[in-house]
Motif scaffolding. Structure first.
Motif, PDB file in Angstrom:
ATOM      1  N   VAL A  19       0.846  -1.196   0.000  1.00 20.11           N
ATOM      2  CA  VAL A  19       0.000   0.000   0.000  1.00 20.11           C
ATOM      3  C   VAL A  19       0.880   1.244   0.000  1.00 20.11           C
ATOM      4  O   VAL A  19       2.006   1.232   0.479  1.00 20.11           O
ATOM      5  CB  VAL A  19      -0.955   0.037   1.216  1.00 20.11           C
ATOM      6  N   ASP A  23      -2.368   6.084   1.073  1.00 26.00           N
ATOM      7  CA  ASP A  23      -3.534   5.246   1.352  1.00 26.00           C
ATOM      8  C   ASP A  23      -3.546   4.770   2.801  1.00 26.00           C
ATOM      9  O   ASP A  23      -4.596   4.750   3.442  1.00 26.00           O
ATOM     10  CB  ASP A  23      -3.574   4.039   0.408  1.00 26.00           C
ATOM     11  N   MET A  24      -2.373   4.407   3.301  1.00 27.38           N
ATOM     12  CA  MET A  24      -2.303   3.966   4.691  1.00 27.38           C
ATOM     13  C   MET A  24      -2.662   5.106   5.640  1.00 27.38           C
ATOM     14  O   MET A  24      -3.407   4.911   6.597  1.00 27.38           O
ATOM     15  CB  MET A  24      -0.914   3.420   5.009  1.00 27.38           C
ATOM     16  N   SER A  27      -6.333   5.596   5.634  1.00 35.10           N
ATOM     17  CA  SER A  27      -7.019   4.434   6.214  1.00 35.10           C
ATOM     18  C   SER A  27      -6.974   4.414   7.735  1.00 35.10           C
ATOM     19  O   SER A  27      -7.860   3.847   8.370  1.00 35.10           O
ATOM     20  CB  SER A  27      -6.414   3.137   5.678  1.00 35.10           C
ATOM     21  N   ILE A  28      -5.928   5.013   8.306  1.00 40.10           N
ATOM     22  CA  ILE A  28      -5.847   5.051   9.778  1.00 40.10           C
ATOM     23  C   ILE A  28      -6.362   6.371  10.343  1.00 40.10           C
ATOM     24  O   ILE A  28      -6.171   6.671  11.516  1.00 40.10           O
ATOM     25  CB  ILE A  28      -4.420   4.754  10.295  1.00 40.10           C
ATOM     26  N   TYR A  52      -3.255   1.773  15.873  1.00 42.19           N
ATOM     27  CA  TYR A  52      -3.977   1.783  14.599  1.00 42.19           C
ATOM     28  C   TYR A  52      -3.062   1.308  13.466  1.00 42.19           C
ATOM     29  O   TYR A  52      -3.484   0.563  12.580  1.00 42.19           O
ATOM     30  CB  TYR A  52      -4.506   3.173  14.255  1.00 42.19           C
ATOM     31  N   TYR A  56      -3.738  -1.927  11.217  1.00 46.43           N
ATOM     32  CA  TYR A  56      -3.804  -1.801   9.758  1.00 46.43           C
ATOM     33  C   TYR A  56      -2.830  -2.755   9.077  1.00 46.43           C
ATOM     34  O   TYR A  56      -3.145  -3.366   8.063  1.00 46.43           O
ATOM     35  CB  TYR A  56      -3.512  -0.350   9.340  1.00 46.43           C
TER      36      TYR A  56
END
Length: 102
Positions: A19, A23-24, A27-28, A52, A56
């Motif tokens: 990833v 994006d990471m 996402s968190i 987190y 993830y």
């Protein structure tokens, strides 16, 4: 020393997951550049955000800092599968692994 380990593991585990840092980050629940900033050694996450990150990445905090394991989620899956094998199957898997190490 430990600071370098954090940054290296974050980058390595994120890359292994395939990833992007952006994006990471999103996402968190962080800003788009958050993980990139961490990987560039700009600070540390709070403990909550670190958890987190681990969630993830699919690792425990202990696995996050295990620098000898580049693929902790794969190892965990493999060990879970191995636990279901009978003795003969386990011996076969062991022989295969030894053969691969040559």
């Amino acid at each position: 020393m430990f600071e370098d380990l954090f940054y290296q593991r974050l980058e390595r585990l994120r890359a292994a997951k395939g990833v992007s840092a952006r994006d990471m980050s999103l996402s968190i629940g962080q800003s788009a550049g958050y993980i990139n900033a961490l990987e560039n050694r700009n600070g540390f996450p709070s403990m909550q955000v670190f958890f987190y990150i681990c969630e993830y990445l699919g690792v425990t905090p202990s696995e996050f800092f295990d620098s000898e394991s580049d693929y902790p989620t794969e190892y965990k899956e493999m060990f879970d599968d191995v636990k279901a094998l009978d003795h003969e199957q386990l011996q076969n898997v062991k022989a295969i692994i030894k053969g691969l190490k040559k």
